[in-house]
Design a protein around this motif. Structure first.
Motif, short mmCIF file in Angstrom:
data_model
loop_
_atom_site.label_atom_id
_atom_site.label_comp_id
_atom_site.label_asym_id
_atom_site.label_seq_id
_atom_site.Cartn_x
_atom_site.Cartn_y
_atom_site.Cartn_z
N VAL A 399 -39.05 -3.71 -1.53
CA VAL A 399 -40.26 -4.45 -1.87
C VAL A 399 -40.08 -5.85 -1.30
CG1 VAL A 399 -41.68 -5.34 -3.76
CG2 VAL A 399 -40.65 -3.06 -3.94
N TYR A 400 -40.97 -6.26 -0.42
CA TYR A 400 -40.82 -7.57 0.22
C TYR A 400 -41.02 -8.71 -0.77
CZ TYR A 400 -41.07 -5.45 4.87
OH TYR A 400 -40.83 -4.73 6.00
N ASP A 401 -40.24 -9.76 -0.56
CA ASP A 401 -40.43 -11.01 -1.30
C ASP A 401 -41.47 -11.84 -0.52
OD1 ASP A 401 -40.32 -13.57 -2.30
OD2 ASP A 401 -38.19 -13.88 -1.84
N PRO A 402 -42.59 -12.15 -1.15
CA PRO A 402 -43.64 -12.87 -0.40
C PRO A 402 -43.13 -14.17 0.23
CG PRO A 402 -44.39 -12.37 -2.65
CD PRO A 402 -42.99 -11.86 -2.53
N TYR A 403 -42.26 -14.91 -0.47
CA TYR A 403 -41.80 -16.18 0.09
C TYR A 403 -41.02 -15.96 1.39
CZ TYR A 403 -43.25 -18.62 -4.11
OH TYR A 403 -44.00 -19.16 -5.12
N ALA A 404 -40.21 -14.91 1.43
CA ALA A 404 -39.45 -14.64 2.65
C ALA A 404 -40.40 -14.36 3.82
CB ALA A 404 -38.50 -13.46 2.42
N LEU A 405 -41.50 -13.68 3.52
CA LEU A 405 -42.48 -13.38 4.58
C LEU A 405 -43.15 -14.66 5.08
CD1 LEU A 405 -44.16 -10.15 3.13
CD2 LEU A 405 -42.45 -10.29 4.97
N TYR A 406 -43.55 -15.53 4.15
CA TYR A 406 -44.20 -16.79 4.57
C TYR A 406 -43.23 -17.67 5.35
CZ TYR A 406 -47.94 -15.47 1.39
OH TYR A 406 -48.95 -14.79 0.77
N GLU A 407 -42.00 -17.69 4.89
CA GLU A 407 -40.92 -18.43 5.56
C GLU A 407 -40.82 -17.97 7.02
OE1 GLU A 407 -38.97 -21.25 4.83
OE2 GLU A 407 -39.13 -20.59 2.74
N ALA A 408 -40.80 -16.66 7.21
CA ALA A 408 -40.68 -16.11 8.56
C ALA A 408 -41.91 -16.48 9.40
CB ALA A 408 -40.52 -14.59 8.50
N LEU A 409 -43.10 -16.42 8.81
CA LEU A 409 -44.30 -16.77 9.56
C LEU A 409 -44.26 -18.25 9.96
CD1 LEU A 409 -47.24 -15.04 7.58
CD2 LEU A 409 -46.11 -14.25 9.65
N ALA A 410 -43.74 -19.08 9.04
CA ALA A 410 -43.71 -20.53 9.30
C ALA A 410 -42.77 -20.86 10.47
CB ALA A 410 -43.27 -21.28 8.05
N LYS A 411 -41.79 -19.98 10.70
CA LYS A 411 -40.84 -20.24 11.78
C LYS A 411 -41.41 -19.84 13.13
CE LYS A 411 -36.51 -20.38 9.33
NZ LYS A 411 -36.30 -19.46 8.20
N GLU A 412 -42.46 -19.03 13.13
CA GLU A 412 -43.04 -18.61 14.41
C GLU A 412 -43.74 -19.81 15.04
OE1 GLU A 412 -45.64 -15.22 14.03
OE2 GLU A 412 -44.10 -14.06 13.00
N ALA A 413 -43.64 -19.90 16.35
CA ALA A 413 -44.29 -21.01 17.05
C ALA A 413 -45.80 -20.77 17.07
CB ALA A 413 -43.76 -21.09 18.47
N VAL A 414 -46.54 -21.86 17.13
CA VAL A 414 -48.00 -21.74 17.26
C VAL A 414 -48.29 -21.24 18.67
CG1 VAL A 414 -50.17 -22.98 17.03
CG2 VAL A 414 -48.17 -23.74 15.77
N THR A 415 -49.18 -20.25 18.77
CA THR A 415 -49.48 -19.71 20.11
C THR A 415 -50.79 -20.24 20.63
OG1 THR A 415 -50.30 -17.75 18.97
CG2 THR A 415 -48.14 -17.60 20.00
#
Ligand code: OOG
Ligand code: NI
Length: 415
Positions: A399-415
């Motif tokens: 079961v994914y932890d929502p914070y870990a998912l947002y954290e990962a999205l925040a690390k992605e560069a803006v395209t």
């Protein structure tokens, strides 16, 4: 180049969401009104606020829905997980609604896409609750056994549908020729059943909780609501009220504020009583009605970091959160980002990351506002051990932890 002969899971997910929407519109006419008004509100809002697509393209927001379903047992939840995996939807988060101010005897998760690309293509999510039969505050031993026996006898999904779903999930796509029948069968599994309901069994469960009766008093599961997203929920609330639809008293979640919209705001209205057939103890069938399904609408804002969430909880604990909001949150995305309160892609304040999940207090409020009476809980100790790891074990999936998912999205560069 040959024409595409397969559909990927996101295309199946988009079709699934659209299919559920079409079905629910025939079942609950007020839903159609809600969708219409939502679309008008969104178009009007965009005309006045050119920057509004910062929280998702108009295309995404217009098609965006979340559904809610309720199941009875870990085995049923595992089957749901298998089915939804074919649509690229994974379990995210754990919500324990038993600990709400007025407890609901369920524990829940939300099935949804987890990657930025998938969310942008179609963010369909399903809030999925499981009846907490092991919790002795709601179910004594005798009733628990009878509920479990009842649930063990029913089959929510055709085994062939689940087998097909497992293959699609493993392969990541589906033959275009088979997609239609697969999606149609998945949608149909959530239709309101017409089989007569055993009246005394339903009423016995309703004595514990209306939600328990809705889940385990009938032979199948059904969509409880399907929620469109709007860009201005206060405007939507006003327009629905003008149309003579009685909304619940409040909009759940954060207040309307001048600064960046955060998390999730939701409101709902009760659907009309729906005709249902009942069977009496002597076997005679009678026509009756039940009022358990409803209409809901939501507005989404930026996802908060754990630090932002703490501030949110503190603000919401105040008597009038709107009046004191400015003591807890700054009024610009730049300051939100600088103080580490909310998630932004690549740290860029113009790239808010949308909150994709739910709020337990709002969820309990939504459940409750649509019940005739509260659950009847006895004063006993909860020793059944439901928590996130338990849920993961029960369905045999992470079961994914929502914070870990947002954290990962925040690390992605803006395209
Ligand atoms: C689910 C209620 C929670 C939400 O949007 O918070 C929910 C239910 O009534 O089954 O859908
Ligand atoms: Ni909902």
């Amino acid at each position: 180049m040959s024409a595409a002969k397969t559909l990927s899971t996101w295309q199946l997910r988009a079709r699934f969401a659209a299919g559920l929407s079409a079905m629910y519109a025939t079942e609950v006419p007020a839903y159609s009104a809600l969708v219409q008004v939502s679309a008008q509100v969104n178009a009007d809002y965009l005309a006045r606020h050119p920057g509004a697509q910062r929280l998702g393209s108009l295309q995404r927001v217009t098609a965006e829905r979340h559904g809610a379903i309720r199941v009875g047992s870990p085995a049923e939840l595992a089957a749901v997980a298998d089915l939804f995996a074919a649509f690229g939807m994974a379990p995210v988060g754990y919500y324990d609604l038993r600990s709400a101010q007025s407890p609901i005897p369920v524990v829940s998760t939300a099935f949804r896409p987890v990657e930025a690309k998938e969310l942008a293509l179609n963010p369909f999510r399903m809030f999925t609750s499981m009846l907490a039969t092991d919790d002795s505050r709601f179910f004594n031993k005798g009733l628990r056994r009878r509920v479990q026996a009842f649930l063990a006898r029913r089959q929510l999904f055709d085994p062939a549908l689940l087998a097909r779903a497992r293959v699609i999930a493993a392969e990541g796509d589906c033959d275009a020729a088979d997609a239609h029948s697969f999606v149609a069968a998945a949608v149909a599994a959530f239709a309101l059943a017409r089989e007569p309901i055993d009246k005394s069994w339903y009423e016995e469960l309703a004595g514990v909780s209306a939600v328990a009766a809705d889940i385990a008093g009938v032979g199948s599961t059904h969509l409880n609501h399907l929620t469109p997203r709007v860009l201005d929920i206060d405007e939507l609330y006003g327009r629905m009220t003008q149309r003579g639809i009685t909304m619940i008293e409040t909009i759940q979640g954060p207040p309307r504020t001048e600064g960046p919209a955060v998390l999730l705001r939701q409101t709902s209205f009760r659907a009309l009583a729906e005709p249902r057939r009942f069977r009496d103890a002597d076997g005679t069938a009678t026509e009756g009605s039940l009022r358990v399904r409803f209409g809901e609408v939501e507005a989404r804002g930026v996802a908060l970091t754990p630090r932002g969430r703490q501030r949110y909880d503190a603000a919401m604990a105040q008597r009038d959160p709107a009046a004191v909001w400015g003591n807890y949150f700054p009024s610009t995305d730049a300051e939100m980002a600088a103080h580490g309160l909310a998630y932004y892609r690549g740290g860029d304040p113009s790239a808010p990351i949308v909150y994709e999940d739910f709020l337990p207090i709002s969820a309990a409020g939504i459940f409750r506002s649509n019940l005739d009476r509260d659950a009847r809980a006895v004063d006993a100790v909860d020793s059944c051990g439901y928590d996130m790891p338990w849920l993961a074990g029960a369905i045999g999936r992470d079961v994914y932890d929502p914070y870990a998912l947002y954290e990962a999205l925040a690390k992605e560069a803006v395209t």
